[in-house]
Each structure stands twice: as C-alpha cells, then as structure tokens.
Design a protein around this motif. Structure first.
Motif, PDB file in Angstrom:
ATOM      1  N   LEU A  75      25.376  35.986  41.971  1.00 17.84           N
ATOM      2  CA  LEU A  75      26.418  36.335  41.013  1.00 17.84           C
ATOM      3  C   LEU A  75      26.546  37.841  41.063  1.00 17.84           C
ATOM      4  CD1 LEU A  75      28.185  35.369  38.565  1.00 17.84           C
ATOM      5  CD2 LEU A  75      26.198  35.860  37.155  1.00 17.84           C
ATOM      6  N   SER A  76      27.747  38.318  41.330  1.00 18.75           N
ATOM      7  CA  SER A  76      27.942  39.767  41.424  1.00 18.75           C
ATOM      8  C   SER A  76      28.433  40.334  40.096  1.00 18.75           C
ATOM      9  CB  SER A  76      28.945  40.110  42.534  1.00 18.75           C
ATOM     10  OG  SER A  76      30.257  39.730  42.145  1.00 18.75           O
ATOM     11  N   GLN A  77      28.267  41.635  39.940  1.00 16.90           N
ATOM     12  CA  GLN A  77      28.781  42.296  38.742  1.00 16.90           C
ATOM     13  C   GLN A  77      30.291  42.111  38.642  1.00 16.90           C
ATOM     14  OE1 GLN A  77      26.666  44.308  36.323  1.00 16.90           O
ATOM     15  NE2 GLN A  77      28.435  43.340  35.395  1.00 16.90           N
ATOM     16  N   ARG A  78      30.968  42.098  39.779  1.00 16.97           N
ATOM     17  CA  ARG A  78      32.422  41.876  39.802  1.00 16.97           C
ATOM     18  C   ARG A  78      32.776  40.472  39.304  1.00 16.97           C
ATOM     19  NH1 ARG A  78      34.853  43.302  45.331  1.00 16.97           N
ATOM     20  NH2 ARG A  78      32.666  42.923  45.539  1.00 16.97           N
ATOM     21  N   ASP A  79      31.959  39.461  39.665  1.00 20.42           N
ATOM     22  CA  ASP A  79      32.183  38.100  39.172  1.00 20.42           C
ATOM     23  C   ASP A  79      32.126  38.066  37.649  1.00 20.42           C
ATOM     24  OD1 ASP A  79      32.318  36.993  41.777  1.00 20.42           O
ATOM     25  OD2 ASP A  79      30.135  36.728  41.823  1.00 20.42           O
ATOM     26  N   VAL A  80      31.142  38.756  37.093  1.00 16.16           N
ATOM     27  CA  VAL A  80      30.986  38.795  35.641  1.00 16.16           C
ATOM     28  C   VAL A  80      32.200  39.472  35.016  1.00 16.16           C
ATOM     29  CG1 VAL A  80      29.574  39.650  33.717  1.00 16.16           C
ATOM     30  CG2 VAL A  80      28.470  38.780  35.801  1.00 16.16           C
ATOM     31  N   ARG A  81      32.647  40.581  35.582  1.00 14.89           N
ATOM     32  CA  ARG A  81      33.804  41.314  35.046  1.00 14.89           C
ATOM     33  C   ARG A  81      35.070  40.456  35.093  1.00 14.89           C
ATOM     34  NH1 ARG A  81      31.158  44.362  32.255  1.00 14.89           N
ATOM     35  NH2 ARG A  81      30.265  46.225  33.132  1.00 14.89           N
ATOM     36  N   GLU A  82      35.282  39.751  36.185  1.00 11.96           N
ATOM     37  CA  GLU A  82      36.467  38.907  36.292  1.00 11.96           C
ATOM     38  C   GLU A  82      36.439  37.793  35.247  1.00 11.96           C
ATOM     39  OE1 GLU A  82      36.973  37.730  40.373  1.00 11.96           O
ATOM     40  OE2 GLU A  82      37.234  39.815  41.005  1.00 11.96           O
ATOM     41  N   LEU A  83      35.255  37.211  35.020  1.00  8.08           N
ATOM     42  CA  LEU A  83      35.126  36.198  33.979  1.00  8.08           C
ATOM     43  C   LEU A  83      35.392  36.817  32.606  1.00  8.08           C
ATOM     44  CD1 LEU A  83      34.487  33.355  33.001  1.00  8.08           C
ATOM     45  CD2 LEU A  83      32.064  34.007  32.980  1.00  8.08           C
ATOM     46  N   GLN A  84      34.897  38.032  32.381  1.00  8.16           N
ATOM     47  CA  GLN A  84      35.143  38.704  31.105  1.00  8.16           C
ATOM     48  C   GLN A  84      36.635  38.873  30.846  1.00  8.16           C
ATOM     49  OE1 GLN A  84      32.233  42.071  31.704  1.00  8.16           O
ATOM     50  NE2 GLN A  84      32.339  41.974  29.470  1.00  8.16           N
ATOM     51  N   PHE A  85      37.388  39.274  31.859  1.00  6.41           N
ATOM     52  CA  PHE A  85      38.830  39.466  31.690  1.00  6.41           C
ATOM     53  C   PHE A  85      39.528  38.143  31.363  1.00  6.41           C
ATOM     54  CE2 PHE A  85      38.441  43.367  34.571  1.00  6.41           C
ATOM     55  CZ  PHE A  85      38.343  44.222  33.490  1.00  6.41           C
ATOM     56  N   ALA A  86      39.160  37.087  32.070  1.00  2.72           N
ATOM     57  CA  ALA A  86      39.754  35.774  31.797  1.00  2.72           C
ATOM     58  C   ALA A  86      39.371  35.299  30.401  1.00  2.72           C
ATOM     59  CB  ALA A  86      39.297  34.768  32.852  1.00  2.72           C
ATOM     60  N   LYS A  87      38.101  35.447  30.058  1.00  2.63           N
ATOM     61  CA  LYS A  87      37.610  35.045  28.741  1.00  2.63           C
ATOM     62  C   LYS A  87      38.307  35.826  27.641  1.00  2.63           C
ATOM     63  CE  LYS A  87      34.501  37.007  26.370  1.00  2.63           C
ATOM     64  NZ  LYS A  87      34.489  37.466  24.947  1.00  2.63           N
ATOM     65  N   ALA A  88      38.462  37.129  27.830  1.00  2.39           N
ATOM     66  CA  ALA A  88      39.113  37.970  26.815  1.00  2.39           C
ATOM     67  C   ALA A  88      40.573  37.573  26.630  1.00  2.39           C
ATOM     68  CB  ALA A  88      38.993  39.440  27.191  1.00  2.39           C
ATOM     69  N   SER A  89      41.249  37.230  27.712  1.00  6.57           N
ATOM     70  CA  SER A  89      42.644  36.800  27.606  1.00  6.57           C
ATOM     71  C   SER A  89      42.765  35.527  26.782  1.00  6.57           C
ATOM     72  CB  SER A  89      43.244  36.560  28.991  1.00  6.57           C
ATOM     73  OG  SER A  89      43.345  37.759  29.699  1.00  6.57           O
ATOM     74  N   ILE A  90      41.921  34.560  27.079  1.00 10.02           N
ATOM     75  CA  ILE A  90      41.966  33.285  26.356  1.00 10.02           C
ATOM     76  C   ILE A  90      41.559  33.482  24.899  1.00 10.02           C
ATOM     77  CG2 ILE A  90      40.887  31.004  26.192  1.00 10.02           C
ATOM     78  CD1 ILE A  90      40.785  31.107  29.341  1.00 10.02           C
ATOM     79  N   ALA A  91      40.489  34.223  24.663  1.00 10.07           N
ATOM     80  CA  ALA A  91      40.028  34.456  23.290  1.00 10.07           C
ATOM     81  C   ALA A  91      41.056  35.247  22.482  1.00 10.07           C
ATOM     82  CB  ALA A  91      38.682  35.182  23.314  1.00 10.07           C
ATOM     83  N   THR A  92      41.759  36.166  23.131  1.00 11.29           N
ATOM     84  CA  THR A  92      42.822  36.913  22.447  1.00 11.29           C
ATOM     85  C   THR A  92      43.951  35.968  22.055  1.00 11.29           C
ATOM     86  OG1 THR A  92      42.260  38.939  23.626  1.00 11.29           O
ATOM     87  CG2 THR A  92      44.461  38.826  22.659  1.00 11.29           C
ATOM     88  N   GLY A  93      44.286  35.056  22.937  1.00 12.79           N
ATOM     89  CA  GLY A  93      45.297  34.048  22.607  1.00 12.79           C
ATOM     90  C   GLY A  93      44.886  33.230  21.398  1.00 12.79           C
ATOM     91  N   TRP A  94      43.623  32.810  21.373  1.00  9.92           N
ATOM     92  CA  TRP A  94      43.097  32.075  20.209  1.00  9.92           C
ATOM     93  C   TRP A  94      43.268  32.913  18.944  1.00  9.92           C
ATOM     94  CZ3 TRP A  94      41.495  27.256  19.443  1.00  9.92           C
ATOM     95  CH2 TRP A  94      41.065  26.493  20.537  1.00  9.92           C
ATOM     96  N   SER A  95      42.846  34.151  18.998  1.00  3.60           N
ATOM     97  CA  SER A  95      42.893  35.024  17.819  1.00  3.60           C
ATOM     98  C   SER A  95      44.311  35.192  17.303  1.00  3.60           C
ATOM     99  CB  SER A  95      42.318  36.404  18.145  1.00  3.60           C
ATOM    100  OG  SER A  95      40.969  36.324  18.461  1.00  3.60           O
ATOM    101  N   ILE A  96      45.233  35.469  18.199  1.00  5.48           N
ATOM    102  CA  ILE A  96      46.625  35.690  17.805  1.00  5.48           C
ATOM    103  C   ILE A  96      47.231  34.418  17.223  1.00  5.48           C
ATOM    104  CG2 ILE A  96      48.949  36.124  18.707  1.00  5.48           C
ATOM    105  CD1 ILE A  96      47.661  38.230  20.566  1.00  5.48           C
ATOM    106  N   LEU A  97      47.028  33.299  17.903  1.00  2.43           N
ATOM    107  CA  LEU A  97      47.614  32.054  17.406  1.00  2.43           C
ATOM    108  C   LEU A  97      47.034  31.657  16.052  1.00  2.43           C
ATOM    109  CD1 LEU A  97      47.872  29.996  20.710  1.00  2.43           C
ATOM    110  CD2 LEU A  97      49.727  31.079  19.429  1.00  2.43           C
TER     111      LEU A  97
END
Length: 177
Positions: free
Chosen positions: A58-80
């Motif tokens: 697992l690379s640091q880049r893999d973790v960062r990419e997951l963080q960006f995807a997770k943040a996008s989805i979680a932001t959608g949850w928060s806004i909705l």
C-alpha cells in the motif's frame, strides 16, 4: 495498491485496519515510528509504502487517493443531511450499490468515515441496483411507471458548484480516530 487485490474494497479494508492499528494517522500519513513493524514499511523510489505481503504493498499515494474519494463522499453526506435538516443517526438504511458496494465492508466504511457512524446492521450491500432496476423497468410497464413517478419526488443537488463544498471537503479529509 499493488498486487493481488482486485477491488477498491480491499483498499478500504487495508486502510481501515492500518488506521485502527495506529499505523496510519488521522492525516493519512504512515506512522513510521512503531519499531515492531519497521520491516513492513519501505520505500519505492521516494514514496513510503507498507507491505501487506512480500508482493503486495500500500503506497502513500494509494492512501491519499482513498482520502480524496472518502472526503468527496463524506462531504456529500454532510451537505445533504444539513440541507434536509436530518442528523446522520436518523438515517434508517444505507444501501451500498454496484460492484464496489457489494464487496465493501460496512465496518471498514465506517472506520474511515466513508459513511456516517451508524449501526452496521443499517448499512446493507444492495448489489447491482442500477442493472437490476434497468431490467425491471425494461420488462414491466407498471414498474417503469412507478420509477417515473419517483422522479417527481427526487431533487438533484449539484455539489461541485457550492461555495461550502471546499471547506467541508477539507474537514472530511482526515480519518476518524
């Protein structure tokens, strides 16, 4: 993530476990200090990696990419939730759709903050709901009419143009601790 894991759900599981074990901190960085696991950390070029096995890392880049995807989805949850005046705990069921959702562990999704912290029994894998819905609508006039009637009740919310999206996105980047 390199190696034999063929699904993003494996990435979510790996990161969730490493966050739980304290090997990835809330900011998403590898916690390189634990002496007990020093042999599991390495570098490929200049990038930090964590070896899950001899050939899978697992690379640091893999973790960062997951963080960006997770943040996008979680932001959608928060806004909705905020726009609807609903607390996440009031949500009776979360359906995880598609092939990704079919293999996603509800516990791992909650651990990394991909979905709100809800009882795991309320988070259900729904399978290929789009494909099944398309088959049903194609084969049944009654079901197609029912699907069209739902369109009257659904409101589309564009998230990308919102002025509050970026601030909320930044807030959602970190992993829950």
């Amino acid at each position: 993530m390199k190696g034999a894991i063929d699904s993003g759900s494996g990435l979510v599981d790996a990161v969730a476990e490493l966050v739980s074990a304290g090997l990835i901190d809330a900011s998403g960085r590898f916690a390189l200090e634990p002496e007990l696991l020093a042999e599991r950390f390495g570098k490929i070029g200049e990038e930090n990696v964590f070896y899950l096995s001899d050939e899978v890392y697992l690379s640091q880049r893999d973790v960062r990419e997951l963080q960006f995807a997770k943040a996008s989805i979680a932001t959608g949850w928060s806004i909705l939730c905020r726009d609807l005046g609903v607390e996440p705990q009031e949500i009776s069921q979360v359906l995880l759709g598609g092939s990704f959702g079919s293999y996603l562990s509800a516990a791992s999704a909650v651990k990394i903050g991909l979905v709100p912290k809800l009882p795991l029994a309320r988070i259900v894998s729904a399978g290929n709901v789009a494909g099944e819905g398309a088959k049903i609508a194609a084969l049944s006039v009654t079901e197609r009419a029912a699907a069209n009637a739902i369109l009257e009740e659904v409101e589309y919310v564009e998230l990308s143009g919102r002025t509050d999206f970026n601030d909320l996105f930044i807030d959602q980047l970190s992993f829950p601790t």
